[in-house]
Design a protein around this motif. Structure first.
Motif, PDB file in Angstrom:
ATOM      1  N   PRO A   1       6.375  15.594 -18.714  1.00 38.02           N
ATOM      2  CA  PRO A   1       6.054  15.367 -17.299  1.00 38.02           C
ATOM      3  C   PRO A   1       4.548  15.322 -17.034  1.00 38.02           C
ATOM      4  CG  PRO A   1       7.018  17.545 -17.608  1.00 38.02           C
ATOM      5  CD  PRO A   1       7.138  16.817 -18.908  1.00 38.02           C
ATOM      6  N   ARG A   2       3.755  16.019 -17.840  1.00 42.12           N
ATOM      7  CA  ARG A   2       2.307  15.996 -17.622  1.00 42.12           C
ATOM      8  C   ARG A   2       1.724  14.639 -17.973  1.00 42.12           C
ATOM      9  NH1 ARG A   2      -0.320  21.044 -19.964  1.00 42.12           N
ATOM     10  NH2 ARG A   2       1.310  21.843 -18.625  1.00 42.12           N
ATOM     11  N   VAL A   3       2.092  14.111 -19.123  1.00 46.17           N
ATOM     12  CA  VAL A   3       1.570  12.806 -19.551  1.00 46.17           C
ATOM     13  C   VAL A   3       2.123  11.691 -18.657  1.00 46.17           C
ATOM     14  CG1 VAL A   3       1.580  11.129 -21.437  1.00 46.17           C
ATOM     15  CG2 VAL A   3       1.154  13.536 -21.921  1.00 46.17           C
ATOM     16  N   ALA A   4       3.434  11.697 -18.411  1.00 44.52           N
ATOM     17  CA  ALA A   4       4.035  10.647 -17.578  1.00 44.52           C
ATOM     18  C   ALA A   4       3.532  10.741 -16.139  1.00 44.52           C
ATOM     19  CB  ALA A   4       5.561  10.761 -17.618  1.00 44.52           C
ATOM     20  N   GLY A   5       3.399  11.949 -15.607  1.00 41.57           N
ATOM     21  CA  GLY A   5       2.902  12.120 -14.249  1.00 41.57           C
ATOM     22  C   GLY A   5       1.469  11.643 -14.107  1.00 41.57           C
ATOM     23  N   LEU A   6       0.628  11.989 -15.083  1.00 38.96           N
ATOM     24  CA  LEU A   6      -0.762  11.540 -15.038  1.00 38.96           C
ATOM     25  C   LEU A   6      -0.843  10.020 -15.148  1.00 38.96           C
ATOM     26  CD1 LEU A   6      -3.752  12.277 -14.897  1.00 38.96           C
ATOM     27  CD2 LEU A   6      -3.732  12.505 -17.387  1.00 38.96           C
ATOM     28  N   ALA A   7      -0.048   9.436 -16.030  1.00 39.07           N
ATOM     29  CA  ALA A   7      -0.047   7.972 -16.180  1.00 39.07           C
ATOM     30  C   ALA A   7       0.403   7.302 -14.884  1.00 39.07           C
ATOM     31  CB  ALA A   7       0.861   7.563 -17.341  1.00 39.07           C
ATOM     32  N   LEU A   8       1.468   7.805 -14.269  1.00 40.65           N
ATOM     33  CA  LEU A   8       1.953   7.221 -13.026  1.00 40.65           C
ATOM     34  C   LEU A   8       0.937   7.394 -11.899  1.00 40.65           C
ATOM     35  CD1 LEU A   8       4.273   5.758 -11.661  1.00 40.65           C
ATOM     36  CD2 LEU A   8       5.317   7.971 -11.190  1.00 40.65           C
ATOM     37  N   LEU A   9       0.278   8.543 -11.849  1.00 41.56           N
ATOM     38  CA  LEU A   9      -0.757   8.781 -10.847  1.00 41.56           C
ATOM     39  C   LEU A   9      -1.907   7.786 -11.009  1.00 41.56           C
ATOM     40  CD1 LEU A   9      -2.164  10.480  -8.621  1.00 41.56           C
ATOM     41  CD2 LEU A   9      -3.013  11.942 -10.465  1.00 41.56           C
ATOM     42  N   LEU A  10      -2.395   7.626 -12.232  1.00 39.44           N
ATOM     43  CA  LEU A  10      -3.525   6.719 -12.471  1.00 39.44           C
ATOM     44  C   LEU A  10      -3.157   5.262 -12.231  1.00 39.44           C
ATOM     45  CD1 LEU A  10      -5.091   8.407 -15.626  1.00 39.44           C
ATOM     46  CD2 LEU A  10      -5.876   8.543 -13.238  1.00 39.44           C
ATOM     47  N   ILE A  11      -1.975   4.865 -12.677  1.00 38.03           N
ATOM     48  CA  ILE A  11      -1.537   3.485 -12.453  1.00 38.03           C
ATOM     49  C   ILE A  11      -1.342   3.225 -10.964  1.00 38.03           C
ATOM     50  CG2 ILE A  11       0.398   1.888 -12.798  1.00 38.03           C
ATOM     51  CD1 ILE A  11       0.659   3.130 -15.638  1.00 38.03           C
ATOM     52  N   GLY A  12      -0.730   4.167 -10.254  1.00 38.19           N
ATOM     53  CA  GLY A  12      -0.535   4.019  -8.814  1.00 38.19           C
ATOM     54  C   GLY A  12      -1.857   3.919  -8.076  1.00 38.19           C
ATOM     55  N   LEU A  13      -2.837   4.750  -8.455  1.00 40.25           N
ATOM     56  CA  LEU A  13      -4.155   4.692  -7.818  1.00 40.25           C
ATOM     57  C   LEU A  13      -4.868   3.379  -8.115  1.00 40.25           C
ATOM     58  CD1 LEU A  13      -5.442   8.353  -8.306  1.00 40.25           C
ATOM     59  CD2 LEU A  13      -4.677   7.266  -6.183  1.00 40.25           C
ATOM     60  N   ALA A  14      -4.756   2.899  -9.360  1.00 47.36           N
ATOM     61  CA  ALA A  14      -5.386   1.622  -9.715  1.00 47.36           C
ATOM     62  C   ALA A  14      -4.761   0.466  -8.927  1.00 47.36           C
ATOM     63  CB  ALA A  14      -5.256   1.374 -11.216  1.00 47.36           C
TER      64      ALA A  14
ATOM     65  N   LEU B   1       0.836  -1.210   0.000  1.00 45.93           N
ATOM     66  CA  LEU B   1       0.000   0.000   0.000  1.00 45.93           C
ATOM     67  C   LEU B   1       0.867   1.255   0.000  1.00 45.93           C
ATOM     68  CD1 LEU B   1      -2.771  -1.018   2.559  1.00 45.93           C
ATOM     69  CD2 LEU B   1      -3.042  -0.709   0.095  1.00 45.93           C
ATOM     70  N   ALA B   2       1.896   1.258   0.838  1.00 44.00           N
ATOM     71  CA  ALA B   2       2.786   2.421   0.916  1.00 44.00           C
ATOM     72  C   ALA B   2       3.509   2.646  -0.414  1.00 44.00           C
ATOM     73  CB  ALA B   2       3.794   2.236   2.043  1.00 44.00           C
ATOM     74  N   THR B   3       3.960   1.566  -1.034  1.00 44.31           N
ATOM     75  CA  THR B   3       4.662   1.691  -2.310  1.00 44.31           C
ATOM     76  C   THR B   3       3.758   2.275  -3.381  1.00 44.31           C
ATOM     77  OG1 THR B   3       6.056  -0.198  -1.759  1.00 44.31           O
ATOM     78  CG2 THR B   3       5.923   0.415  -4.080  1.00 44.31           C
ATOM     79  N   HIS B   4       2.542   1.765  -3.485  1.00 42.48           N
ATOM     80  CA  HIS B   4       1.601   2.274  -4.487  1.00 42.48           C
ATOM     81  C   HIS B   4       1.209   3.719  -4.199  1.00 42.48           C
ATOM     82  CE1 HIS B   4       1.675  -1.652  -6.064  1.00 42.48           C
ATOM     83  NE2 HIS B   4       0.682  -2.183  -5.374  1.00 42.48           N
ATOM     84  N   ALA B   5       1.062   4.066  -2.925  1.00 37.33           N
ATOM     85  CA  ALA B   5       0.722   5.434  -2.561  1.00 37.33           C
ATOM     86  C   ALA B   5       1.866   6.393  -2.925  1.00 37.33           C
ATOM     87  CB  ALA B   5       0.396   5.523  -1.075  1.00 37.33           C
ATOM     88  N   VAL B   6       3.097   5.961  -2.692  1.00 31.73           N
ATOM     89  CA  VAL B   6       4.255   6.800  -3.052  1.00 31.73           C
ATOM     90  C   VAL B   6       4.326   6.987  -4.567  1.00 31.73           C
ATOM     91  CG1 VAL B   6       6.787   6.841  -3.113  1.00 31.73           C
ATOM     92  CG2 VAL B   6       5.601   6.321  -0.974  1.00 31.73           C
ATOM     93  N   LEU B   7       4.112   5.912  -5.334  1.00 31.76           N
ATOM     94  CA  LEU B   7       4.118   6.039  -6.796  1.00 31.76           C
ATOM     95  C   LEU B   7       3.037   7.001  -7.265  1.00 31.76           C
ATOM     96  CD1 LEU B   7       4.716   2.361  -7.981  1.00 31.76           C
ATOM     97  CD2 LEU B   7       6.294   4.281  -8.105  1.00 31.76           C
ATOM     98  N   ALA B   8       1.830   6.868  -6.716  1.00 24.10           N
ATOM     99  CA  ALA B   8       0.747   7.775  -7.090  1.00 24.10           C
ATOM    100  C   ALA B   8       1.097   9.209  -6.689  1.00 24.10           C
ATOM    101  CB  ALA B   8      -0.560   7.331  -6.437  1.00 24.10           C
ATOM    102  N   GLY B   9       1.703   9.387  -5.512  1.00 24.59           N
ATOM    103  CA  GLY B   9       2.091  10.719  -5.061  1.00 24.59           C
ATOM    104  C   GLY B   9       3.137  11.357  -5.960  1.00 24.59           C
ATOM    105  N   ILE B  10       4.135  10.588  -6.349  1.00 22.05           N
ATOM    106  CA  ILE B  10       5.173  11.104  -7.254  1.00 22.05           C
ATOM    107  C   ILE B  10       4.545  11.484  -8.588  1.00 22.05           C
ATOM    108  CG2 ILE B  10       7.224  10.473  -8.591  1.00 22.05           C
ATOM    109  CD1 ILE B  10       8.109   8.832  -6.129  1.00 22.05           C
ATOM    110  N   GLY B  11       3.672  10.627  -9.101  1.00 20.97           N
ATOM    111  CA  GLY B  11       2.979  10.942 -10.349  1.00 20.97           C
ATOM    112  C   GLY B  11       2.170  12.218 -10.235  1.00 20.97           C
ATOM    113  N   GLY B  12       1.462  12.384  -9.114  1.00 25.18           N
ATOM    114  CA  GLY B  12       0.681  13.590  -8.896  1.00 25.18           C
ATOM    115  C   GLY B  12       1.548  14.839  -8.830  1.00 25.18           C
ATOM    116  N   LEU B  13       2.707  14.728  -8.171  1.00 29.16           N
ATOM    117  CA  LEU B  13       3.619  15.873  -8.087  1.00 29.16           C
ATOM    118  C   LEU B  13       4.166  16.255  -9.464  1.00 29.16           C
ATOM    119  CD1 LEU B  13       5.579  15.046  -4.811  1.00 29.16           C
ATOM    120  CD2 LEU B  13       3.891  16.871  -5.167  1.00 29.16           C
TER     121      LEU B  13
END
Length: 186
Positions: free
Chosen positions: A59-72, A23-35
């Motif tokens: 960074p916008r496309v990669a960040g959004l992709a990382l955010l969505l993948i991390g949240l999923a 959970l922590a790992t996925h949350a960190v990935l989503a957080g980095i993507g969001g940032l």
């Protein structure tokens, strides 16, 4: 939501549960993507001069992709857990021999040190040669691949990164000692 765990006695279904470390790992990935996604709005999406892709696009496309993948992945872990074969579930320390534990720790230390050295060398050697050298080192020193395979992988990384970042996206990469402006001043 639970299935048989690999190696469960008698083929009984083992209950799955969300693991805090996952959970922590996925949350960190989503957080980095969001940032990265939010930070990309300080750069333009396109360049004003010619309308080509600007510095904010990647960074916008990669960040959004990382955010969505991390949240999923976070949602999946919360919903069903991940005690599945091949999901990267950490084995109990007692299941590993001392030699295996030392090898894993050695690889972790070597890769971490190689990343620090790579970040240090980028301003001097430039981005592309440094990434190629990192790939060569990791394929030979860590993965123990044969020289021809390692050289091919390193050359492949160099070519793909050049085509993607320099030719296609026109991203100005650090050139280090290969910067023509440096040699023109000498």
């Amino acid at each position: 939501m639970s299935g048989p765990a690999p190696g469960a006695p008698g083929g009984e279904a083992a209950p799955t549960r969300a693991r805090p470390s996952v959970l922590a790992t996925h949350a960190v990935l989503a957080g980095i993507g969001g940032l990265f996604f939010l930070g990309s709005f300080s750069y333009p999406w396109t360049t004003v001069e010619d309308g080509t892709v600007g510095p904010g696009a990647l960074p916008r496309v990669a960040g959004l992709a990382l955010l969505l993948i991390g949240l999923a992945m976070l949602h999946r872990e919360l919903r069903a857990g991940t005690v599945l074969e091949g999901d990267g579930h950490v084995e109990e320390e007692s299941e590993r021999t001392d030699g295996e534990r030392r090898a894993v720790h050695r690889k972790l230390i070597v890769v971490s040190a190689a990343l620090v050295v790579t970040a240090t060398l980028i301003p001097f050697l430039g981005m592309l040669p440094t990434l190629a050298a990192l790939t060569l080192f990791l394929t030979i020193g860590v993965e123990r691949l044969r020289w021809p395979v390692a050289l091919g992988a390193s050359l492949g990384v160099l070519v793909v990164c050049y085509l993607l970042f320099v030719v296609l996206l026109r991203v100005p990469l650090p050139l280090g000692v290969f910067d023509p402006a440096l040699w023109g001043a000498v």
